[in-house]
Design an enzyme around this catalytic site. Structure first.
Site, PDB file in Angstrom:
ATOM      1  CG  ASP A 129      -1.980  -1.117   1.205  1.00  0.00           C
ATOM      2  OD1 ASP A 129      -1.964  -1.926   0.269  1.00  0.00           O
ATOM      3  OD2 ASP A 129      -2.792  -1.183   2.144  1.00  0.00           O
ATOM      4  CE  LYS A 147      -4.035  -4.370   1.381  1.00  0.00           C
ATOM      5  NZ  LYS A 147      -4.746  -3.294   2.092  1.00  0.00           N
ATOM      6  CB  CYS A 194      -2.019  -2.897   5.290  1.00  0.00           C
ATOM      7  SG  CYS A 194      -3.744  -2.354   5.155  1.00  0.00           S
TER       8      CYS A 194
HETATM    9  C1  VGL Z   1      -4.667   0.680   5.786  1.00  0.00           C
HETATM   10  C2  VGL Z   1      -6.274   1.487   7.184  1.00  0.00           C
HETATM   11  C3  VGL Z   1      -7.221   1.386   6.192  1.00  0.00           C
HETATM   12  C4  VGL Z   1      -3.222   0.299   5.588  1.00  0.00           C
HETATM   13  C5  VGL Z   1      -5.599   0.540   4.779  1.00  0.00           C
HETATM   14  O1  VGL Z   1      -2.761   0.228   4.425  1.00  0.00           O
HETATM   15  O2  VGL Z   1      -2.537   0.075   6.614  1.00  0.00           O
HETATM   16  N1  VGL Z   1      -5.011   1.128   6.977  1.00  0.00           N
HETATM   17  N2  VGL Z   1      -6.868   0.909   4.984  1.00  0.00           N
END
Ligand code: VGL
Ligand code: ZN
Length: 200
Positions: A10, A108, A153
Site C-alpha cells: 500500500d 484488496k 496492513c
Molecule cells: C490501511 C487502514 C485502512 C493500511 C488501509 O494500508 O494500513 N489502513 N486501509
C-alpha cells in the site's frame, strides 16, 4: 534467491503526507523501498482499492467519526476517512515508487461490506485474496514485507503469512505506522510472538 519475494504494501498517495489517511513520514520510505525492489528477484505490490461508500469509511455510517469503531457482521471495524477510492489519485502508487518491476499487483478492500488490511485475508479473517495460492504455485516461500502502515496492513499481512507457513520478515526502516491507541507496540509484540523476523 528464487524462493524469495518482496511484498510492498500500500505505498499509495492517500497514505502519504497530503493524502486522505496520511501516515507520518509515509513518503520517506520510498527510496529504501526502491532499493529493495532493485535487490529482489520477485516483487509483489498490494493496492488498497475501495469502492466509494465503502463500509470502512466513517462517512458511510451516520453519527460516526474517523478513527472510531463500529461492529460489522465480522466483528469490530475501525472507521477511516474516505481513502484509496478506486480510480482516484489517492489510490495511485506514490509517484516516486519504482513499481514497474512488480510481477503482481494484488488489490484488496474492493468488497463494499468488508475491509481488508491483510494481503492474504479480508477482515473476516477467512475470505482469501488469492495471494497465498499465487505465491505457493510460484514456489515463493520466503517473504520480506515493507510499506504502509506498519501496524495495520503490514502487520496483518505478516501475521497471516506466518499463519500460512511462509518464512516472514518485516523490514521496519521501510515501513511507517498510523499508531492509533498503542497499535504500533501491539503489532510489534504480536509479530514477534508469531515468529515474524523484525529487521532494520
Ligand atoms: C490501511 C487502514 C485502512 C493500511 C488501509 O494500508 O494500513 N489502513 N486501509
Ligand atoms: Zn483501506
Amino acid at each position: 534467491m528464487d524462493n524469495e519475494a518482496l511484498i510492498v504494501i500500500d505505498v499509495q498517495n492517500d497514505f502519504c503526507p497530503g493524502g486522505a489517511l496520511a501516515v507520518n513520514g509515509g513518503d520517506e520510505i520510498v527510496p529504501l523501498v526502491n532499493r529493495l525492489i532493485d535487490s529482489h528477484a520477485h516483487v509483489v505490490l498490494t493496492q488498497d482499492w475501495h469502492p466509494a461508500g465503502h463500509s470502512s469509511f466513517a462517512s458511510s455510517h451516520a453519527g460516526t467519526a474517523p478513527f472510531g469503531s463500529i461492529d460489522l457482521t465480522y466483528g469490530p471495524q475501525t472507521l477511516w476517512p474516505d481513502h484509496c477510492v478506486q480510480g482516484t489519485k489517492g489510490a495511485e502508487f506514490h509517484a516516486g515508487l519504482a513499481w514497474t518491476k512488480a510481477e503482481l499487483v494484488i488489490r484488496k478492500g474492493f468488497r463494499p461490506a468488508i475491509d481488508s488490511y491483510s494481503a492474504f485475508f479480508e477482515n473476516d479473517r477467512k475470505t482469501p485474496t488469492g495471494l497465498a495460492g499465487y505465491l505457493r504455485e510460484r514456489g515463493l516461500s520466503k517473504l520480506s514485507l515493507v510499506g504502509l502502515a506498519t501496524d495495520y496492513c503490514v502487520a496483518y499481512s505478516a501475521l497471516d503469512a506466518r499463519r500460512l507457513g511462509f518464512e516472514t520478515s518485516v523490514i521496519l526502516d521501510a515501513c511507517r505506522a498510523i499508531d492509533l491507541g498503542g497499535s504500533l507496540q501491539n503489532a510489534l509484540t504480536q509479530m514477534k510472538e508469531a515468529g515474524v523476523k523484525l529487521a532494520a
